[in-house]
Design an enzyme around this catalytic site. Structure first.
Site, PDB file in Angstrom:
ATOM      1  N   GLU A 106      -4.722  -8.537  -1.201  1.00 36.64           N
ATOM      2  CA  GLU A 106      -5.040  -8.688  -0.286  1.00 36.64           C
ATOM      3  C   GLU A 106      -6.124  -7.827  -0.492  1.00 36.64           C
ATOM      4  OE1 GLU A 106      -2.907  -6.269   2.865  1.00 36.64           O
ATOM      5  OE2 GLU A 106      -4.836  -5.632   3.318  1.00 36.64           O
TER       6      GLU A 106
ATOM      7  N   GLU B  55       0.891  -1.125   0.096  1.00 28.57           N
ATOM      8  CA  GLU B  55       0.038  -0.070   0.006  1.00 28.57           C
ATOM      9  C   GLU B  55       1.013   1.151  -0.080  1.00 28.57           C
ATOM     10  OE1 GLU B  55      -3.071  -0.454   3.402  1.00 28.57           O
ATOM     11  OE2 GLU B  55      -4.064  -1.805   1.772  1.00 28.57           O
TER      12      GLU B  55
END
Length: 624
Positions: A323, A225
């Site tokens: 994810e 991220e």
């Protein structure tokens, strides 16, 4: 989606009829929204020798049209997961729990594991593999060690691999060591430019150490991220320009020098920023590198259709959902999982990975970050008792049956029913169908001139499996990413007079699919600024329609739709302005006159217009 005063449904008639020798049995597993059935075997059904036995919604599978190779489904072996499995779960129960996760007969056959490189939020402490005393931050003191993982994580990874030898491994850092960063901490900050070589070396040492421990790593990403910097758990900012420079100038050369074959996935963040991986992969040296495999994505923002956008730009590279956590913020986990996994598979995902493999009854332990994420297995921190959240079963509808090396097949959607289909290396066809509507649905499945009927309760999903012909046993072997492949003519025709879901396209360009909130759910097609198009193969116009009904929603500036025969620039049979309906999910049905057309054609729908916010979303169309 049902238009006012009209019966919804899709009749799809096969142009090629394949004789059936004897009955063909289909095995069925069911999960219902009320959770009374969770991946529960159902009575077998049997194919008939006809393409369709009655009018109504139908899912059609064309195994002559293949898409991506599937590498696996799974979750992440976090520090918290390893702690619970090793120290909280009674040792005598560990083999059974591991089989329930990784064995395909006794469990759901997980085949893809993501491993945080150091601490994540699902960890008990903040740690890396090269920590130094606070305040020193002297690269000359670096002392790399994976001893933290040797204690609990690596033994579990080795056990998992002994149960399922096909497991693919991916590793992602939430943060490099603190001394490499502008913040001087595992939390916050960015990479010091002076630490670029050390950062690349950190990956090389990790990959070498894991391989020496018996767990070779197939994929890495440079940063989890990179567009989000958390305030209370490890993380780091990394712009696309920074990632490109690190990858091209430091990490790839370091891996080549070490003769490492591990492949890199760029980005590793949400679907809503496809410009990030596009800018990294637009570098010719990066895109051409044998150590670059494609793009890693998370599901927390944007539509899965972003993966098709990147696939069309870089068809030789793969896409991976790395994810996709369940959580207490999700109103209906069964619906969310079936929709997102099916949608991802229809948009070139080669893997789908949930988040934490195991958590306790309080959805921990965790250090900052997510206290609302749900795992695949819950281990009570007081008693060691094991339970399985619904995430285990929804993922199992795919992971248990869609073996690594399977290939995705073209399949249609129907009003209220979404689907994903696969051919497996052991000669089976797997179909996952989900009733995305609030009403019970009866539909048919058509494949190679054969069909069977089935009824699904509202918001329920099912996996169907059956043996294919001997030729299907090579499915996925030798295939890599690329354009859709079709061998021979499609095995079906589609009656133009029936409702055709826009998401049943054969090819797409400059458009994306997204979840739809119209009456029957499913996926609509949008994100066009003009020039995007959809292709639908083998449309039978019969004696000639005079109009086409279009289900449309738009908060944009308005534009037009054009319907062409056989190519994007082929003869135009209909064109008309699109209404502005007042919202991207505010649906209206409008009609466009149709010029003279009859017989069998491929159909292209082209979006025309200008603006900066998009033209609108197409749900379905029907000629009359």
């Amino acid at each position: 989606m049902k238009a006012p005063g009209r019966q919804s449904g899709a009749i799809l008639l096969f142009a090629l009829m394949t004789p059936v020798i004897g009955a063909q049995t289909v095995s069925v597993w069911l999960t219902t929204d009320d959770r009374k059935a969770l991946l529960q075997p159902q009575p077998d059904v049997t194919f008939t020798g006809r393409a369709l036995v009655s009018p109504g919604p139908a899912l059609v599978i064309d195994d002559r049209a293949t898409h991506q190779v599937i590498e696996g489904f799974g979750a992440s072996m976090t520090d918290s997961s390893a702690f619970l499995l090793n120290e909280v779960l009674p040792a005598s129960n560990l083999p059974a729990v591991m089989r329930s996760l990784f064995d395909r007969t006794q469990g759901i056959g997980i085949s893809f594991l993501r491993n945080p490189m150091g601490a994540s939020d699902l960890a008990r402490t903040a740690y890396s593999y090269d920590d130094q005393p606070a305040g020193s931050f002297d690269p000359s003191l670096a002392s790399f060690s994976i001893d933290h993982d040797r204690a609990e994580i690596l033994p579990l990874l080795l056990m998992a691999r002994s149960i399922n030898s096909q497991i693919k491994m991916m590793a992602s850092p939430w943060s490099p060591p603190a001394w490499m960063k502008t913040s001087g901490s595992m939390i916050g900050g960015a990479l010091n430019s002076s630490a670029s070589s050390a950062f690349a070396g950190y990956f090389v040492k990790y990959l070498q150490a894991y391989a020496a421990a018996g767990v070779p790593v197939d994929y890495i990403s440079l940063q989890n991220e990179p567009l989000y910097v958390p305030a209370d758990y490890p993380g780091m900012s990394m712009s696309s320009a920074e990632q490109l420079s690190l990858l091209r100038d430091y990490v790839l050369p370091a891996m080549r020098a070490a003769n490492l074959t591990t492949r890199i996935l760029v980005y590793d963040h949400n679907w809503d920023q496809p410009a990030y991986p596009q800018s990294v992969l637009n570098d010719a040296a990066v895109a051409a590198s044998p150590n670059v495999a494609g793009t890693a994505w998370h599901w927390y923002g944007g539509p899965p259709g972003a993966m098709t956008t990147i696939h069309n730009l870089h068809p030789g590279l793969n896409n991976y959902v790395t994810e996709a956590s369940g959580g207490t913020w999700i109103n209906d986990e069964v619906k969310q999982d079936f929709e997102m996994i099916v949608h991802s598979m229809r948009n070139w995902a080669s893997a789908y990975v949930k988040w934490g493999l195991a958590l306790d009854q309080n959805r921990g332990p965790h250090s900052g970050g997510c206290g609302t994420c749900t795992p695949l297995v819950t281990i009570d921190s007081t008693t060691g008792a094991v339970s399985y959240p619904v995430d285990y079963f929804t993922l199992g509808h795919f992971s248990k049956f869609v073996l690594p090396g399977s290939v995705a097949l073209w399949s249609s959607n129907a009003p209220g029913i979404i689907s994903a289909a696969f051919a497996t290396p052991n000669g089976k066809v797997v179909l996952v169908a989900y009733n995305d509507s609030s009403a019970d649905k009866t539909f048919q499945v058509s494949w190679r001139g054969r069909s069977f009927g089935y009824s699904l309760p509202a918001l329920a999903g099912a996996t169907f499996t059956w043996m294919a012909d001997a030729g299907a046993r090579t499915a996925g072997r030798g295939l890599t990413a690329g354009a859709p492949r079709r061998v021979g003519r499609p095995r079906y025709t589609i009656a133009a007079s029936q409702q055709i879901q826009a998401s049943s396209y054969a090819q797409i360009a400059n458009l994306q699919s997204e979840p739809c909130s119209d009456a029957d759910g499913g996926f609509d097609i949008g994100y066009s600024l003009g020039g995007g198009w959809l292709e639908f193969d083998n449309i039978d116009f019969g004696r000639g329609p005079t109009a086409v009904d279009v289900r449309w929603a738009s908060a944009g500036p308005g534009g037009a739709l054009e319907f062409h025969l056989d190519s994007v620039s082929g003869p135009t049979i209909a064109q008309g302005s699109t209404p502005v309906t007042g919202g991207w999910q505010t649906w209206q049905t409008f009609s466009i006159p149709v010029f003279s057309v009859h017989g069998l054609h491929n159909l292209f729908i082209v979006f025309r217009g200008s603006g900066t916010n998009g033209l609108g979303n197409l749900n379905w169309f029907r000629f009359r």
